[in-house]
Design an enzyme around this catalytic site. Structure first.
Site, short mmCIF file in Angstrom:
data_model
loop_
_atom_site.label_atom_id
_atom_site.label_comp_id
_atom_site.label_asym_id
_atom_site.label_seq_id
_atom_site.Cartn_x
_atom_site.Cartn_y
_atom_site.Cartn_z
CB ALA A 123 2.22 2.57 -2.61
CB ALA A 125 6.78 -1.84 -3.41
CB SER A 126 9.88 -5.35 -5.60
OG SER A 126 10.31 -5.26 -4.26
CB ILE A 127 7.24 -7.31 -1.51
CG1 ILE A 127 8.75 -7.57 -1.50
CG2 ILE A 127 6.52 -8.36 -0.66
CD1 ILE A 127 9.16 -8.92 -2.01
CB ALA A 128 2.90 -5.94 -1.10
CD GLN A 129 -0.68 -2.87 -7.31
OE1 GLN A 129 0.31 -3.08 -8.01
NE2 GLN A 129 -1.92 -2.97 -7.78
CE LYS A 144 3.30 -4.30 2.74
NZ LYS A 144 4.19 -4.01 3.89
CG ASP A 281 11.83 1.75 5.57
OD1 ASP A 281 12.70 2.56 5.23
OD2 ASP A 281 10.98 1.31 4.80
#
Length: 434
Positions: A123, A125-129, A144, A281
C-alpha cells in the site's frame, strides 16, 4: 532539530516547499481571497479551489482535506463534501528511497536487517508506504516506512498553514467566529501523532494491554518488533485473513460470520466504554478475520479517547435513534456538552425534529441494505451542529468520529445480522465493565 545537518536540510527543504506552495496557492489564493471578501461568498466555489490546491500540494494538504471531510460537526458543509475527493492514495515511492530510509533509520544494510524485503509495496499513502518482508528469524512482517522528507514537509506546511489561518481570520471574520485557529491546532496535533510511529506502536500495545486485562482471547493486534522500528519505521507481525465485510471470504475461516461480527462489536464497544479508548478508523481493511478464526485489529495511526460523560451521552443519543425518541437524542447531546449550559432537552428535541427525521431516513435505508450515503450523513451532522450551537451546545469532534464509525458498523450488521438494531442495542455489546 537533532543536528546541524538537519537544520541545513530543513532550511533548504523549507525554502523549496515554500516556493512550491506559493506557486500553487498564488494561482488559487487570489481568487479565493476575492470570493471571501464578497458580501455573500460562494463557499462551494471556494471549497473546489482549495481542494484542487490540496491535491497538487499532497501530503499534509491531503490529510487536511481528509480531516475536514471527517469533521462535519466542525466545518461548513460545502468544504466537508468537497474534501471527500481527497483520496489518501498517491504514487508509490521508488524502492531505492525506501531502502535508503530503512537502512538509515535501522543502521545497517537491508540484507543484514531482513531475510527478504518485497520491492513492490502492499500500500502507498500520503504519509507512508507499506512493504512485506521476512525477518532474519523467518517471521513474516509488514514494514511501514515514512515517505522521504515527510516530517520536514509537514513542519514547513504547518508554518504555512498557521500563517494562512491568521490571514483568513483577518479577511473573513466568519472564519474567526468559527474557531478556525482551534481547528488548525487540533489538526496539527492529530497529524503529528500520525507520523510518530513510536506513538502508533504505543497505541497498538495499549489496545493489546486492554485485551490482556479483560482476558479477551477472541481478538489480536499485530506484534510490534521494536528492534526493527523507529519513529519513521514500524515493523509489525503480518496478519493473514480477509476483511470482516468479505462474507464469502469469512466462510473460509468460520461457519458463523454473524458471531464474528458480534464479537468484533463487543470488543470495540467494550474498549470504548471501559477504557475511553477506541480505534477510530475501523474500516473494512482494518478489521479482519484471521486464519485461526480470531479477529485482527490493524492500523492504529488514528485513535480516539472519550470521557465517561461523552460515553453516557453517546448511549442516550444512539438509544434515541434506535427507538425513535428525539427527546433521548437531545438529552444525549446535552450530556456530551461539558459547559453545563442548562439547555432544555424538550425544546432542543423540537428543533432537532427535522434533522432527526433525516437521520432516521439514513437508518431505514441501511436497514433496506442500500449503500451508505456519507455525504448525507455529513449534511445531517452539520445541521445538528448548527442547531446545537444555536442552543449554546458544543458537540465534541469525537462524537462525529464515533457516529461515522457506528454507521459503518451498522452497514455490516444489516448485511450479516439484520436482526440486530445496533443503535437501540449498543449498550448490549458492552461487556466486562471494569
Amino acid at each position: 532539530m537533532d543536528s546541524f545537518s538537519e537544520i541545513v536540510s530543513f532550511g533548504l527543504h523549507s525554502s523549496l516547499r515554500v516556493a512550491h506552495s506559493s506557486f500553487v496557492f498564488s494561482t488559487k489564493l487570489l481568487g479565493i481571497a476575492s470570493k471571501l471578501t464578497n458580501r455573500e461568498p460562494n463557499h462551494r466555489e471556494i471549497a473546489i479551489s482549495l481542494r484542487e490546491a490540496f491535491s497538487q500540494l499532497g501530503a499534509t494538504y491531503i490529510k487536511l482535506g481528509q480531516f475536514i471531510a471527517s469533521a462535519p460537526s466542525l466545518f461548513p458543509i460545502e468544504y466537508v463534501e468537497e474534501m471527500q475527493a481527497c483520496l489518501d492514495s498517491v504514487r508509490p515511492v521508488q524502492f531505492r528511497e525506501i531502502r535508503s530510509t530503512v537502512e538509515r533509520e535501522l543502521g545497517g544494510k537491508l540484507e543484514s536487517l531482513f531475510y527478504s524485503f518485497d520491492e513492490t509495496p502492499l500500500a502507498s499513502a500520503s504519509i507512508a508506504q507499506v512493504h512485506a518482508a521476512v525477518t532474519k528469524e523467518g517471521l513474516d512482517v509488514v514494514v511501514k516506512v515514512q515517505r522521504p522528507d515527510v516530517h520536514l514537509t509537514l513542519k514547513t506546511d504547518m508554518q504555512i498553514l498557521g500563517i494562512l489561518t491568521k490571514v483568513l481570520e483577518v479577511i473573513a471574520p466568519e472564519f474567526k467566529k468559527s474557531g478556525l485557529t482551534a481547528m488548525f491546532q487540533e489538526f496539527q496535533t492529530s497529524i503529528l501523532q500520525e507520523i510518530d510511529f513510536i506513538q502508533e506502536a504505543k497505541n497498538i500495545e495499549e489496545f493489546e494491554s486492554y485485551l490482556l486485562k479483560v482476558k479477551e482471547q477472541r481478538a489480536r493486534v499485530p506484534r510490534v518488533y521494536h528492534t526493527l522500528s523507529t519513529k519513521k519505521i514500524l515493523t509489525m507481525e503480518r496478519f493473514y485473513g480477509v476483511p470482516i465485510t468479505d462474507e464469502k471470504g469469512l466462510k473460509q475461516f468460520t461457519d458463523n460470520p454473524r458471531k464474528v461480527l458480534s464479537d468484533a462489536l463487543e470488543i470495540w464497544f467494550s474498549s470504548l466504554s471501559n477504557q475511553g479508548f477506541f480505534h477510530a478508523d475501523v474500516h473494512a481493511g482494518n478489521l479482519m478475520i484471521l486464519k485461526d478464526g480470531s479477529i485482527g485489529f490493524i492500523d492504529f495511526g488514528i485513535v480516539g479517547r472519550i470521557s465517561p460523560k461523552i460515553w453516557k451521552g453517546l448511549m442516550l443519543f444512539t438509544q434515541g435513534i434506535g427507538i425513535g425518541e428525539p427527546t433521548l437524542v437531545a438529552k444525549g447531546l446535552v450530556e456530551m456538552d461539558s459547559t453545563d449550559s442548562g439547555v432544555n432537552p424538550t425544546l432542543l428535541a423540537k428543533e432537532l425534529d427535522s434533522v432527526f427525521n433525516e437521520l432516521e431516513s439514513v437508518y431505514v435505508h441501511l436497514t433496506e441494505n442500500e449503500m451508505f450515503d456519507e455525504s448525507k450523513v455529513n449534511r445531517i451532522m452539520f445541521e445538528m451542529k448548527e442547531i446545537a450551537e444555536k442552543n449554546g451546545l458544543k458537540i465534541p469532534r469525537e462524537f462525529a468520529l464515533l457516529m461515522k464509525q457506528m454507521l459503518y458498523f451498522d452497514r455490516y450488521v444489516k448485511s450479516m445480522a439484520p436482526e440486530i438494531n445496533l443503535f437501540r442495542d449498543s449498550q448490549n455489546f458492552v461487556i466486562g465493565k471494569t
